[in-house]
Design a protein around this motif. Structure first.
Motif, PDB file in Angstrom:
ATOM      1  N   MET A   1       0.827  -1.204   0.000  1.00 54.72           N
ATOM      2  CA  MET A   1       0.000   0.000   0.000  1.00 54.72           C
ATOM      3  C   MET A   1       0.863   1.258   0.000  1.00 54.72           C
ATOM      4  SD  MET A   1      -2.961   1.064   2.724  1.00 54.72           S
ATOM      5  CE  MET A   1      -1.785   1.119   4.062  1.00 54.72           C
ATOM      6  N   LEU A   2       1.946   1.254   0.772  1.00 52.51           N
ATOM      7  CA  LEU A   2       2.839   2.412   0.805  1.00 52.51           C
ATOM      8  C   LEU A   2       3.524   2.616  -0.537  1.00 52.51           C
ATOM      9  CD1 LEU A   2       4.449   1.825   4.308  1.00 52.51           C
ATOM     10  CD2 LEU A   2       2.783   3.576   3.714  1.00 52.51           C
ATOM     11  N   ALA A   3       3.894   1.522  -1.199  1.00 47.49           N
ATOM     12  CA  ALA A   3       4.532   1.628  -2.507  1.00 47.49           C
ATOM     13  C   ALA A   3       3.571   2.209  -3.540  1.00 47.49           C
ATOM     14  CB  ALA A   3       5.035   0.256  -2.963  1.00 47.49           C
TER      15      ALA A   3
ATOM     16  N   ILE B   1       7.611   6.559   8.770  1.00 50.89           N
ATOM     17  CA  ILE B   1       7.484   5.828  10.041  1.00 50.89           C
ATOM     18  C   ILE B   1       7.256   4.338   9.802  1.00 50.89           C
ATOM     19  CG2 ILE B   1       6.065   5.561  12.120  1.00 50.89           C
ATOM     20  CD1 ILE B   1       5.398   8.563  11.893  1.00 50.89           C
ATOM     21  N   VAL B   2       6.314   4.029   8.919  1.00 53.85           N
ATOM     22  CA  VAL B   2       5.869   2.646   8.761  1.00 53.85           C
ATOM     23  C   VAL B   2       6.879   1.791   8.003  1.00 53.85           C
ATOM     24  CG1 VAL B   2       4.120   1.168   7.671  1.00 53.85           C
ATOM     25  CG2 VAL B   2       3.428   3.218   8.915  1.00 53.85           C
ATOM     26  N   THR B   3       7.507   2.334   6.952  1.00 54.17           N
ATOM     27  CA  THR B   3       8.357   1.499   6.096  1.00 54.17           C
ATOM     28  C   THR B   3       9.534   0.879   6.841  1.00 54.17           C
ATOM     29  OG1 THR B   3       7.695   2.814   4.175  1.00 54.17           O
ATOM     30  CG2 THR B   3       9.616   1.393   3.927  1.00 54.17           C
ATOM     31  N   PRO B   4      10.389   1.667   7.528  1.00 54.40           N
ATOM     32  CA  PRO B   4      11.492   1.005   8.250  1.00 54.40           C
ATOM     33  C   PRO B   4      11.017   0.165   9.422  1.00 54.40           C
ATOM     34  CG  PRO B   4      11.455   3.359   8.730  1.00 54.40           C
ATOM     35  CD  PRO B   4      10.469   3.128   7.624  1.00 54.40           C
TER      36      PRO B   4
ATOM     37  N   LEU C   1       6.411  -7.214  -4.176  1.00 56.43           N
ATOM     38  CA  LEU C   1       5.170  -6.474  -4.001  1.00 56.43           C
ATOM     39  C   LEU C   1       5.406  -4.967  -3.974  1.00 56.43           C
ATOM     40  CD1 LEU C   1       3.115  -8.625  -1.471  1.00 56.43           C
ATOM     41  CD2 LEU C   1       2.657  -8.217  -3.880  1.00 56.43           C
ATOM     42  N   MET C   2       6.521  -4.528  -3.381  1.00 53.15           N
ATOM     43  CA  MET C   2       6.803  -3.098  -3.358  1.00 53.15           C
ATOM     44  C   MET C   2       7.062  -2.577  -4.764  1.00 53.15           C
ATOM     45  SD  MET C   2       8.943  -2.221   0.079  1.00 53.15           S
ATOM     46  CE  MET C   2       8.630  -0.481  -0.175  1.00 53.15           C
ATOM     47  N   SER C   3       7.867  -3.301  -5.525  1.00 51.03           N
ATOM     48  CA  SER C   3       8.149  -2.863  -6.889  1.00 51.03           C
ATOM     49  C   SER C   3       6.889  -2.919  -7.743  1.00 51.03           C
ATOM     50  CB  SER C   3       9.243  -3.737  -7.505  1.00 51.03           C
ATOM     51  OG  SER C   3       9.667  -3.212  -8.734  1.00 51.03           O
ATOM     52  N   ALA C   4       6.089  -3.969  -7.555  1.00 51.43           N
ATOM     53  CA  ALA C   4       4.816  -4.046  -8.270  1.00 51.43           C
ATOM     54  C   ALA C   4       3.903  -2.904  -7.863  1.00 51.43           C
ATOM     55  CB  ALA C   4       4.138  -5.386  -7.989  1.00 51.43           C
TER      56      ALA C   4
END
Length: 467
Positions: A29-31, A122-125, A151-154
């Motif tokens: 979701m963040l990506a 905040i959330v990613t690391p 999933l992040m790259s997608a």
């Protein structure tokens, strides 16, 4: 280790699978948030009264907060509790997304984007460090990081597709609203599934280090963004980049003197951290900027619409998913260093082939094939970078390691497009038209491939072999 022990060590428990779904869902979701608004920007401008020149701030404000504050919050998560920071960040993301969807003015929307960027920092690391501490170093962690990277790259590539569909079928506001139910589900599950982790003794916060690195990264990201708009000869861009460099040098000296440094110099000097993160910087800068170059080609040369362009990149997203699935096997067979080199080599070859693109519509098949293959190679390199940059460190420093890796990722995403944009502009000179754009894109593609080869060379020369 017996064969039975090895099979057990590579098998996830039911709880680990649930943790993986929770953390991967939040990272995806963040990506998506990085790119979901790109297609919708013109519609947002018309709806809220943004001046055309100010539309880029919708993306820039997010990038400034996300890249500039990631390292700081990665360390804060180590000291004050990763689960606590993760939950707080997800709550902020839900509130800021709701505010963005309900925005009635440009200022309200920009405040919401800053808050979304802060939530990402905040959330990613915190999420990545929870991932690495939930799966011990070895095959299980490599598999988890492989799926996370895929999933992040997608998410980066599918964000444009999702943003186009939501904007066309519903409203640009749903590009914000879509985060709210996902964040709510994560907030309900996180306290049950995730275990808290923080040190027994909490050291003092390294204030000089936190100030210098945060301001340095903010200046660096702003300078790169400004250069992408006005060129690297722009005095504001050069001044910002110079200030960022001075502040980061000051950060280095502050860390050498600090009793409880934000980033211990000894960690920065580890070959796996230093060269692993440099490899990651190249991997993210080249692939995200290649999307920019192919967007220019599809829209300015082949005449594709924004939505058709976004759908075309679905093939690249598929390639990154495949790369994330096969990456753990490649790492297990080749080791971290050779997997990085192999991934970069595949990506470089696929990227260089795109210099052959022409003006006929049939060239789309080369683009689809090359971006798919390059996506596989790029994802193998990214997983190799993540495994390398987080290996050999205790759990107490995983927030720092993942904070560094996330900072590398976000700075790479930010710097790639301005660099390639300046190459295209320089190659075009004063010419205009389809032929000039095609020439500029072709030159930039070759520069992009050369950067990937440089990453392969540096990884091969300076990373220690591991299996």
């Amino acid at each position: 280790m017996t064969a039975l022990d090895e099979r057990v060590s590579t098998r996830m428990t039911t709880r680990q699978k649930l943790i993986l779904v929770l953390l991967l869902g939040s990272q995806f979701m963040l990506a998506v948030d990085f790119s979901i608004l790109n297609v919708a920007l013109p519609v947002i401008g018309e709806g809220l009264g943004f001046a055309l020149a100010d539309l880029q701030w919708v993306a820039t404000t997010f990038a400034l907060a996300a890249a500039g504050l990631t390292l700081l919050f990665g360390r804060v998560a180590d000291l004050f509790g990763r689960r606590r920071l993760f939950i707080a960040g997800m709550a902020l993301l839900a509130v800021s997304s709701l505010a963005g969807g309900l925005a009635t003015s440009p200022s309200m929307l920009l405040v919401a984007r800053v808050a979304q960027g802060l939530a990402t920092a905040i959330v990613t690391p915190a999420g990545l460090s929870l991932l690495t501490t939930s799966f011990r170093e070895g095959p299980l962690r490599a598999r988890a990081l492989g799926l996370n990277g895929a999933l992040m790259s997608a998410g980066f590539t599918s964000g444009a597709v999702l943003g186009g569909l939501l904007t066309e079928l519903l409203s640009w506001r749903w590009a914000f609203f879509v985060n709210v139910p996902v964040a709510a589900a994560v907030l309900l599950a996180a306290p049950v599934l995730l275990a808290e982790s923080r040190p027994d003794r909490r050291p003092k916060m390294d204030l000089p280090g936190a100030v210098t690195v945060t301001l340095g990264l903010l200046a660096l990201v702003f300078g790169l963004t400004r250069a992408g708009e006005h060129g690297f000869a722009d005095t504001v861009a050069l001044g910002s980049l110079a200030a960022g460099a001075v502040l980061l040098v000051a950060f280095w000296f502050a860390e050498r003197r600090a009793d409880s440094p934000l980033v211990p110099v000894a960690i920065l000097q580890r070959p796996s951290v230093k060269w692993g993160n440099l490899s990651g910087l190249i991997a993210f800068a080249t692939e995200t900027s290649l999307v920019f170059l192919m967007t220019l080609y599809l829209q300015k040369v082949l005449g594709y619409s924004a939505l058709a362009t976004g759908l075309t990149f679905g093939v690249l997203g598929l390639g990154t998913v495949v790369g994330g699935v096969v990456a753990p096997r490649v790492l297990a067979r080749l080791g971290d260093r050779r997997a990085l080199v192999a991934g970069f080599a595949v990506q470089a070859g696929a990227t260089a082939s795109l210099a052959l693109l022409g003006v006929a519509s049939g060239w789309i098949w080369l683009l689809l094939t090359a971006t798919f293959v390059g996506g596989v190679g790029n994802m193998i390199a990214i997983v190799g970078f993540m495994v390398t940059a987080t290996s050999g460190l205790p759990d107490s420093e995983q927030g720092l390691a993942t904070g560094l890796a996330t900072m590398t990722q976000q700075v790479g995403i930010t710097m790639g497009i301005p660099l390639m944009s300046s190459v295209v502009t320089a190659a075009m000179g004063h010419a205009s038209g389809t032929a000039a754009v095609l020439h500029g894109v072709g030159v930039a593609v070759l520069v992009n491939a050369a950067m990937v080869l440089l990453g392969a060379l540096l990884a091969g020369l300076f990373l220690r072999p591991s299996r």
